[in-house]
Each structure stands twice: as structure tokens, then as C-alpha cells.
Design an enzyme around this catalytic site. Structure first.
Site, PDB file in Angstrom:
ATOM      1  N   TYR A  70     -32.619  13.602 -53.658  1.00 55.65           N
ATOM      2  CA  TYR A  70     -31.791  14.899 -54.020  1.00 55.65           C
ATOM      3  C   TYR A  70     -32.628  16.215 -53.650  1.00 55.65           C
ATOM      4  O   TYR A  70     -31.990  17.040 -53.238  1.00 55.65           O
ATOM      5  CB  TYR A  70     -31.467  14.864 -55.524  1.00 55.65           C
ATOM      6  CG  TYR A  70     -30.389  13.797 -55.701  1.00 55.65           C
ATOM      7  CD1 TYR A  70     -30.642  12.808 -55.686  1.00 55.65           C
ATOM      8  CD2 TYR A  70     -28.992  14.394 -55.970  1.00 55.65           C
ATOM      9  CE1 TYR A  70     -29.659  11.570 -55.842  1.00 55.65           C
ATOM     10  CE2 TYR A  70     -27.946  13.377 -56.005  1.00 55.65           C
ATOM     11  CZ  TYR A  70     -28.424  12.117 -55.987  1.00 55.65           C
ATOM     12  OH  TYR A  70     -27.307  10.988 -56.124  1.00 55.65           O
ATOM     13  N   HIS A 121     -20.305  13.097 -51.004  1.00 57.21           N
ATOM     14  CA  HIS A 121     -19.677  14.056 -51.879  1.00 57.21           C
ATOM     15  C   HIS A 121     -19.666  15.281 -51.276  1.00 57.21           C
ATOM     16  O   HIS A 121     -19.869  16.473 -51.938  1.00 57.21           O
ATOM     17  CB  HIS A 121     -20.858  14.127 -53.054  1.00 57.21           C
ATOM     18  CG  HIS A 121     -20.901  12.947 -53.948  1.00 57.21           C
ATOM     19  ND1 HIS A 121     -20.239  12.644 -54.853  1.00 57.21           N
ATOM     20  CD2 HIS A 121     -21.804  11.956 -53.893  1.00 57.21           C
ATOM     21  CE1 HIS A 121     -20.649  11.290 -55.488  1.00 57.21           C
ATOM     22  NE2 HIS A 121     -21.704  11.010 -54.502  1.00 57.21           N
ATOM     23  N   ASN A 179     -20.829   9.266 -61.909  1.00 61.56           N
ATOM     24  CA  ASN A 179     -19.652   9.098 -61.006  1.00 61.56           C
ATOM     25  C   ASN A 179     -18.648   8.621 -62.056  1.00 61.56           C
ATOM     26  O   ASN A 179     -19.016   8.652 -63.179  1.00 61.56           O
ATOM     27  CB  ASN A 179     -19.933   7.831 -60.060  1.00 61.56           C
ATOM     28  CG  ASN A 179     -20.444   8.262 -58.551  1.00 61.56           C
ATOM     29  OD1 ASN A 179     -20.452   9.451 -58.648  1.00 61.56           O
ATOM     30  ND2 ASN A 179     -20.857   7.297 -58.196  1.00 61.56           N
ATOM     31  N   HIS A 219     -29.837  17.193 -58.962  1.00 68.32           N
ATOM     32  CA  HIS A 219     -30.871  16.431 -58.778  1.00 68.32           C
ATOM     33  C   HIS A 219     -31.320  15.374 -60.021  1.00 68.32           C
ATOM     34  O   HIS A 219     -31.325  16.138 -61.128  1.00 68.32           O
ATOM     35  CB  HIS A 219     -32.255  17.263 -58.520  1.00 68.32           C
ATOM     36  CG  HIS A 219     -33.330  16.571 -58.409  1.00 68.32           C
ATOM     37  ND1 HIS A 219     -33.676  15.270 -58.009  1.00 68.32           N
ATOM     38  CD2 HIS A 219     -34.898  17.101 -58.142  1.00 68.32           C
ATOM     39  CE1 HIS A 219     -34.674  15.076 -57.947  1.00 68.32           C
ATOM     40  NE2 HIS A 219     -35.592  15.926 -58.257  1.00 68.32           N
TER      41      HIS A 219
HETATM   42 FE1  HDE Z   1     -26.039  10.604 -54.861  1.00 67.05          FE
HETATM   43  N1  HDE Z   1     -26.552  12.036 -53.558  1.00 67.05           N
HETATM   44  N2  HDE Z   1     -27.335   9.173 -54.210  1.00 67.05           N
HETATM   45  N3  HDE Z   1     -25.345   9.074 -56.239  1.00 67.05           N
HETATM   46  N4  HDE Z   1     -24.619  11.721 -55.799  1.00 67.05           N
HETATM   47  C1  HDE Z   1     -26.093  13.104 -53.361  1.00 67.05           C
HETATM   48  O1  HDE Z   1     -27.362  14.971 -52.990  1.00 67.05           O
HETATM   49  C2  HDE Z   1     -28.243   9.313 -53.300  1.00 67.05           C
HETATM   50  C3  HDE Z   1     -25.799   7.737 -56.248  1.00 67.05           C
HETATM   51  C4  HDE Z   1     -23.724  11.469 -56.778  1.00 67.05           C
HETATM   52  O2  HDE Z   1     -21.551  17.332 -56.582  1.00 67.05           O
HETATM   53  C5  HDE Z   1     -26.865  13.709 -52.400  1.00 67.05           C
HETATM   54  O3  HDE Z   1     -26.836  17.211 -52.940  1.00 67.05           O
HETATM   55  C6  HDE Z   1     -28.918   8.125 -52.930  1.00 67.05           C
HETATM   56  C7  HDE Z   1     -25.341   7.119 -57.398  1.00 67.05           C
HETATM   57  C8  HDE Z   1     -23.016  12.800 -57.029  1.00 67.05           C
HETATM   58  O4  HDE Z   1     -23.421  18.057 -55.433  1.00 67.05           O
HETATM   59  C9  HDE Z   1     -27.945  12.928 -51.896  1.00 67.05           C
HETATM   60  C10 HDE Z   1     -28.357   7.096 -53.776  1.00 67.05           C
HETATM   61  C11 HDE Z   1     -24.646   8.253 -57.993  1.00 67.05           C
HETATM   62  C12 HDE Z   1     -23.416  13.672 -56.018  1.00 67.05           C
HETATM   63  C13 HDE Z   1     -27.665  11.603 -52.845  1.00 67.05           C
HETATM   64  C14 HDE Z   1     -27.368   7.622 -54.261  1.00 67.05           C
HETATM   65  C15 HDE Z   1     -24.328   9.278 -57.234  1.00 67.05           C
HETATM   66  C16 HDE Z   1     -24.403  12.986 -55.138  1.00 67.05           C
HETATM   67  C17 HDE Z   1     -25.995  14.339 -51.269  1.00 67.05           C
HETATM   68  C18 HDE Z   1     -28.775   5.630 -54.021  1.00 67.05           C
HETATM   69  C19 HDE Z   1     -23.700   8.036 -59.409  1.00 67.05           C
HETATM   70  C20 HDE Z   1     -22.731  15.070 -55.779  1.00 67.05           C
HETATM   71  C21 HDE Z   1     -25.794  15.830 -51.428  1.00 67.05           C
HETATM   72  C22 HDE Z   1     -30.139   5.458 -54.176  1.00 67.05           C
HETATM   73  C23 HDE Z   1     -24.576   7.798 -60.521  1.00 67.05           C
HETATM   74  C24 HDE Z   1     -23.665  16.044 -56.427  1.00 67.05           C
HETATM   75  C25 HDE Z   1     -26.524  16.077 -52.621  1.00 67.05           C
HETATM   76  C26 HDE Z   1     -22.736  17.285 -56.046  1.00 67.05           C
HETATM   77  C27 HDE Z   1     -25.144  13.353 -54.069  1.00 67.05           C
HETATM   78  C28 HDE Z   1     -28.340  10.572 -52.761  1.00 67.05           C
HETATM   79  C29 HDE Z   1     -26.632   7.003 -55.326  1.00 67.05           C
HETATM   80  C30 HDE Z   1     -24.097  10.352 -57.591  1.00 67.05           C
HETATM   81  C31 HDE Z   1     -27.970  12.705 -50.449  1.00 67.05           C
HETATM   82  C32 HDE Z   1     -30.216   8.095 -52.160  1.00 67.05           C
HETATM   83  C33 HDE Z   1     -25.563   5.564 -58.120  1.00 67.05           C
HETATM   84  C34 HDE Z   1     -21.965  12.936 -58.092  1.00 67.05           C
HETATM   85  O5  HDE Z   1     -29.314  13.503 -52.281  1.00 67.05           O
END
Ligand code: HDE
Length: 708
Positions: free
Chosen positions: A376, A89, A162, A353
């Protein structure tokens, strides 16, 4: 020193450097004089700066001096301007607004944000793509992040969702793998911001759990027209908990009041070239124009007994609950009404988060969500460099914050007084205590079991909902899914990866598999992939899953590109402008030069775009209104021909006058003037055009043009 003073006392005292004239120094560099019209520039320490054009040198041609503390500070700061981009993202765009509940939900949740109808809670939303790097194009075929932070009176609530209601994987331990596979390949550093490559499809084709998501990402959901026209989903099952401690299960939805809309793939590719910032610009422009985007928050509320009898496991993030089975109850609205003041401070530094939960909202045991809870906070420390990232305004709660955490890098909120531990016996001003009445209490879900690395058998059906999604699409959308699979898999060099994907598609829908195989020139179909559970064909179509079945009710918020030349019919243009604005849409004049044209009444028509800078892919519909004087030159221009042929191929509604025919002939569309072409013979025809535009696209044309 002598040189510094010379600069300060330089010539041209009365010139206004910033606006009107450039006043040159002895070396031809821009020079500024003290005119008191602007505040003094200073160092970070507040010392006024006399010369911001030249480093300190030993003589005008001499070496630079190490002593130059002003240069050193400036370059030092510049060298450290970037913070690590998000690992996923990375490319995003944020805006401020508010959330407002329609009714009190006190019966199901004690969350403060849902107690008082009409009370506004400030919100910040960041939309994003997932795979591309920070500088990638907005129109990548990709999932969009839809992350909402609400600054509630009992702490920040982040709904980090999402624009697709399911996910690729079921267990968080696979997240690094899916993301590595999707992002650029490690040896070559490309391709970025696209999944059309071997590594991605290799992983997907070896992960049957991804099949439902694979169908979604090959649909037009991954090429939204803009953030304003897409849905958002919390994806996981969450819990709402009321004051009595009773819980209900819930899935969160954001429904755009603007309706759903996507572009077509060929258009997406071209938009990325014409305006890689298309989505950010769209949101910025809409908010600046006072056309505030709005979403309704919808809840799918259900109890444990529904979860027990539902065909799939509600803890499995690769499954959704069809709205026809559990209706979405709209409970409030989110409005974005303010752009950021500073992109870095807000959009780049905002830290979401899943664990930012106020009392009354809790998680479920979904193993993906549980893993996110860990990730997060970890990522915020890496990116923002300090546990004090909540001291940054965009992350700071807008309610009282009181605890004994202290110090650390860049601490801005430093309590006064002697006491910094608890329990204590001091009578101090800052002396918070835990609050069993108001505090967050985790829902006491009973849990038991062996400690094991395991996947529940209730997660094993990987194809039934993929099939349900496919049969819920209109024929136009199904064609787009086929084309997307063909496009992406055609980019895979390894033939076995293509075959493995087609083998999975056979478990989804034989017709889909055959069409994709034909598109790949594959010949015989491979045997269907082994499936742990047979695909259910008794799940009914869910119209809520189609974009075209949930399109806009009006053309409001859309853009019409009007191509004009010298001599454009003044009254027709005025009528068109009137009807477009009446509809709540926007008219953009595209002309041979950005200086504009002279209309049939001799008036000046200003232009916003020159033809090559305003291709039709940037508009939702177009009008071609050349005057007799200008048409021949226009018809000879390749970019004007593209304007028409692209609008035609992308099934847009096209208004025109008879003068446009030479251009249409050059664009090769004269034989196909179908119902999507509306000749503006009189003002009534202008209305007919706008009414037609509410349909967004003239899909009937697609069979003829065969561009998807
Ligand atoms: Fe994320 N995801 N994600 N994700 N995600 C991040 O956090 C993570 C997942 C989502 O505009 C990270 O600050 C793991 C699903 C959005 O700043 C990180 C897993 C969904 C955003 C992270 C998922 C999301 C992130 C990277 C699987 C939809 C952007 C930078 C277990 C429900 C937020 C950050 C923004 C961002 C981890 C799966 C949505 C690395 C480990 C499912 C919208 O922490």
C-alpha cells in the site's frame, strides 16, 4: 495587446455572464465584463486575467503566440490533471462521517478509538469495485472495497476491507496474477469491469484455493443494491493488544443497520446502462437527504486456543469463522453524514494502508496481510507522487504529528528550527523523542522456522467452506449462484476452462455442479477435481452467510418509482406519498414528460424522471397509477412496457390501479398478477403495499419468470 484591451472593455457591461445572459464578443464568443459581482479570475500565480476566451494571436486570424503565458499555464495544468488511477479499486466513492464506540474496550485493546463510549472519531470511507477502470459502471459483478480511515487521537487507523469476508488467494505473491487475470485482457484491452471472460476463469480454475471466494463472487454479494446495504469485513485475522501487552485475536465486521440487499443480475446489467453511477448517486442522495447510512462495528474475538482447535487456519484469508462459532460482538457504530467537497481532493487522493495502525491494534502473520503491508505504501508513492501524501488534508492525521522526516516533493508541513535529527542536545521547540509508554509496540509473537518459500498444510482444504457457504443460502440464492456461474462460464470460449470449473464444483456440491453443467449444455460431468483434502460435509449451514436471511426490517431508505399520466388520482397519490414517507422511503414520480402531469383535481404533479430516463430498475418497488386520459398513449410506449415487464421479471412489488390494465396487457403480465401485485383500491391497500415492500422482493414469482 490592443485585442486584449478590446475584450476587457467589451460591450454589454450590465449583462450577468454567469447566470442570465450570454454577452457575445466580436467573434461570437461569450464575453464577460467587469461587474464586481464575482471575484476576479487569476492565474495560478495570482495575476488577474482579463480574457479567458481567446488565446493571444497576431491579429484575430493570425497564428497564436508562444508568448501567451496565461494559455500556457492553463493548458499545462489541464494536461497534468490526472494522477494514475488505482491499479485495483480504481472506481470508488467516498464520504465522511464518524465512528462512535458503545462501550470501553480497554480490557482488550489500548486503541484510543475504543476507550471512551460515545466519543466520536472522524472517519472517511471509500467504497469501490475492484476490477473495473475508473470510468466503469457501478453495477459490475465484482467484490466491493470497504475502506475505512479513522482519524484517531493516536494516529490514523485504516481498516481496508471488502464486502466479502474471504479472498481469492492465500499468499500475496499471487496478487498480481489474480488481478491481471480479472482485469481486461492485455492484447485487446477488454472486457473491463467484468470477470466473465477466459483469463479470469482460467486462473480461478487452476487455483483451487479460490473456490470458496468463487462461490461468494457468484452470489448476489457482488451485485449489491447500494453501498448502504452491504456488509464490510476486515477479512484477515488481526490482533487487539491491551495496555498490559496482552493480545486477543480478532476479525472485524461492518453490519449495515439498513439490512442487506442486492439486485438481480438482469437488473444489474440494465442499471449499468440506465445509470452507471447508481451506487455513487445513491450514497450522495442519501447523505444529502439527511438519511445517513450507518454500520455497526462487530468484533469476532477469539484466543489462541480457539485458533488451535478451529477446523481451519485463522491465518488463511480464504477462510472465515462462522458467526455461529464465534459470535459477532457489536461495539460501536460508523455513520456517514457528509459528502465530499471535492471528489478529486478527497476520494481520489485518499490513501489507505493496512500499516496505518494505532497502538493497540496489530496484524497477524496471515501471508496475504503481510504482503499488503508492503504494497500500500508503495502504491501511494506511485499515485500521489511524493512521500508527503500525508500532508494532503484527507490523509493528514487529526492528532499531533512530530518527527524528523523532511523535504520531498510538495512538502507542506515544514518544521522550523535547527534540529532535524535525533539524538540531539538542542533545546528546541520542535524536538520529539520516542515514547516507550505511549508508542506502538509490535506484539512479540514468538516466531521460529526455516527460511522457506512454503504454504502451510493447514491451508490445504479448499472446498469445505465453499460447500458450507452454498448450503447456507436460501433456494432463491442458490439459483442465483447457479445462474451466475452459467452466465460467466458461457462467456469463456475455451471449453476446457468451463469443464475445469465444473470439476471443482463437484467437490463443492454435486447438485450445483450438475445444474451449472446443464446450464452450459455440457452433457456428461467431468471427473471431480483432485483435492488435497476431502470436502467436509459435517459443517452446518451458517444463516449469517445469507443475504435474504439478513434482509431489512423496514423499507426505509428505499425508493418507489410511481408511473403516472394525466389524470392520476390525486388523493391516491397523496396517500401513497404519505405512507412511503412515513416508512422512511422515497417517492419518485415518473411521467411521460419531465414537465409532469395534471392530476384528477386539476393540480400539477411535478415529475423527477421521464419514462425512458426512469426505468423500473432504478427503484426498489413501483406503482403504476395512470389516469384514464393518459393510459392509451402510455400503453403504446415501449419504455413504459419495459417499466412494467422489468419490475415483474425482477420480482418487485407492484402497486397499481385498474386504469393500468391496458399497459399491463401490452407488457404481457396480465395473466400473472400474483401476490406481489397490490391493487390500490383504498388507503388501506396502500399500507398493505408498503408492508409487503419490507420483504423487498416477491421471490415466489421467480420460478415463473426465470430471469435471474
Ligand atoms: Fe488491496 N490494494 N491488496 N486488498 N485494497 C489496493 O492500494 C493489495 C486485498 C483493498 O479505496 C491498492 O491504494 C495486495 C484484500 C481496498 O483506496 C494496492 C493484496 C483486501 C482497496 C493493493 C491486496 C483488499 C485496495 C491499490 C494481496 C480486502 C481500495 C490502490 C496481498 C481485505 C482502497 C491502493 C481505496 C487497494 C494491494 C488484497 C482491499 C495495490 C498486494 C485481501 C478496499 O496497494
Amino acid at each position: 495587446m490592443a485585442d486584449e484591451h478590446a475584450a476587457h472593455d467589451g460591450e454589454g457591461r450590465d449583462a450577468r455572464f454567469a447566470d442570465e445572459q450570454i454577452n457575445l464578443g466580436p467573434g461570437g464568443e461569450p464575453r464577460q465584463v467587469a461587474d464586481h459581482a464575482h471575484e476576479s479570475m487569476t492565474t495560478d500565480q495570482g495575476a488577474p486575467i482579463a480574457d479567458d476566451q481567446n488565446t493571444l494571436k497576431a491579429g484575430p486570424r493570425g497564428p497564436s503566440l508562444l508568448e501567451d503565458q496565461i494559455f500556457r499555464e492553463k493548458i499545462f495544468h489541464f494536461d497534468h490533471e490526472r494522477i494514475p488511477e488505482r491499479v485495483v479499486h480504481a472506481r470508488g466513492f467516498g464520504a465522511h462521517g464518524f465512528f462512535e464506540p458503545y462501550e470501553s474496550l480497554a480490557d482488550i485493546t489500548r486503541a484510543d478509538v475504543f476507550q471512551r463510549p460515545g466519543e466520536r472519531t472522524p472517519a472517511f470511507v471509500r467504497f469501490s469495485t475492484v476490477a473495473g477502470n475508473k470510468g466503469s459502471g457501478d453495477l459490475a459483478r465484482d467484490v466491493r472495497g470497504f475502506a475505512v480511515k479513522m482519524y484517531t487521537q493516536e494516529g490514523n487507523w485504516d481498516l481496508v476491507g471488502n464486502n466479502i469476508p474471504v479472498f481469492f488467494i492465500q499468499d500475496a505473491i499471487k496478487f498480481p496474477d489474480i488481478i491481471h487475470a480479472a482485469k481486461q485482457e492485455p492484447d485487446r484491452g477488454f472486457p473491463q469491469a467484468q470477470t466473465a471472460h477466459d483469463n479470469f476463469w482460467d486462473f480461478i480454475s487452476l487455483s483451487p484455493e479460490s473456490m470458496h471466494m468463487a462461490l461468494w463472487i457468484m452470489s448476489d454479494r457482488t451485485i449489491p443494491r447500494s453501498f448502504r446495504f452491504m456488509e464490510g469485513f476486515g477479512v484477515h485475522t488481526f490482533r487487539l493488544v491491551n495496555a498490559a501487552g496482552e493480545a486477543t485475536l480478532v476479525k472485524f465486521h461492518w453490519k449495515p443497520t439498513q439490512g442487506l440487499q442486492s439486485v438481480v443480475w438482469n437488473e444489474a446489467i440494465k442499471i449499468n446502462g440506465a445509470d452507471p453511477d447508481f451506487h455513487r448517486r445513491d450514497l450522495w442522495d442519501a447523505i444529502q437527504a439527511g438519511n445517513f447510512p450507518e454500520w455497526e462495528l462487530g468484533l469476532q474475538i477469539f484466543e489462541e486456543d480457539f485458533a488451535e482447535q478451529f477446523e481451519f487456519d485463522v491465518l488463511d484469508a480464504t477462510k472465515l469463522i462462522p458467526e455461529e462459532q464465534v459470535p459477532v460482538r457489536t461495539v460501536g457504530r460508523l455513520v456517514l453524514d457528509r459528502v465530499v467537497d471535492n471528489f478529486f481532493a478527497e476520494t481520489e487522493q485518499v490513501a489507505f494502508h493496512t500499516g496505518n495502525l494505532p497502538p493497540g491494534i496489530d496484524v497477524s502473520e496471515d501471508p496475504l496481510l503481510q504482503g499488503r503491508h508492503f504494497s500500500y505504501l508503495d502504491t501511494q508513492l506511485k499515485r500521489l507522487g511524493s512521500p508527503n501524501f500525508t500532508h494532503i488534508p484527507v490523509n493528514a492525521p487529526q492528532c499531533p504529528v512530530s518527527h524528523f522526516q523532511q523535504d520531498g516533493h510538495m512538502a507542506m508541513r515544514n518544521p522550523t528550527g535547527r534540529v532535524n535529527y535525533e539524538p540531539n542536545s538542542w533545546d528546541a521547540e520542535h524536538n520529539p523523542r520516542q515514547d516507550p509508554d505511549r508508542g506502538f509496540v509490535t506484539y512479540p509473537e514468538p516466531v521460529q522456522g526455516e527460511k522457506r518459500r512454503a504454504r502451510s498444510e493447514t491451508f490445504a482444504d479448499h472446498y469445505s467452506q465453499a460447500r458450507q457457504f452454498y448450503i447456507s443460502q436460501t433456494p432463491t440464492e442458490q439459483t442465483h449462484i447457479v445462474s451466475a456461474f452459467v452466465f460467466e462460464l458461457s462467456k469463456c470460449e475455451r471449453l476446457s476452462i468451463r469443464a475445469r470449473m465444473v470439476a471443482h464444483l463437484r467437490n463443492v456440491d454435486e447438485g450445483l455442479a450438475r445444474a451449472v453443467a446443464d446450464g452450459l449444455g455440457m452433457g456428461d460431468l467431468p471427473p471431480a477435481a483432485d483435492a488435497l483434502r476431502p470436502t467436509r460435509d459435517d459443517l452446518p449451514a451458517s444463516p449469517a452467510l445469507s443475504i435474504l436471511d439478513n434482509g431489512p426490517a423496514s423499507f426505509a431508505g428505499r425508493k418507489v418509482g410511481v408511473l403516472v399520466t394525466e389524470g392520476v388520482d390525486a388523493s391516491l397519490l397523496a396517500a401513497l406519498r404519505h405512507e412511503i414517507e412515513d416508512e422512511g422511503a422515497m417517492l419518485v414520480v415518473v411521467a411521460p414528460t419531465v414537465g409532469g402531469v395534471v392530476d384528477s383535481d386539476g393540480g400539477h404533479v411535478g415529475a423527477q424522471e421521464k419514462v425512458d430516463g426512469g426505468p423500473s430498475v432504478l427503484f426498489d418497488a413501483v406503482a403504476v397509477l395512470p389516469g384514464r386520459e393518459g393510459i392509451d398513449d402510455l400503453a403504446a410506449e415501449a419504455t413504459a412496457q419495459d417499466f412494467v415487464s422489468d419490475a415483474h421479471a425482477h420480482c418487485k412489488f407492484i402497486a397499481y390501479t385498474a386504469e393500468a390494465m391496458p399497459l399491463f396487457a401490452k407488457a404481457g403480465v396480465t395473466d400473472d398478477l400474483d401476490d406481489g401485485y397490490i391493487e390500490l383500491t383504498d388507503p388501506d391497500a396502500v399500507r398493505t403495499f408498503l408492508t409487503a415492500c419490507r420483504g423487498v422482493r416477491h421471490w415466489d414469482r421467480e420460478r415463473m419468470v426465470n430471469v435471474t
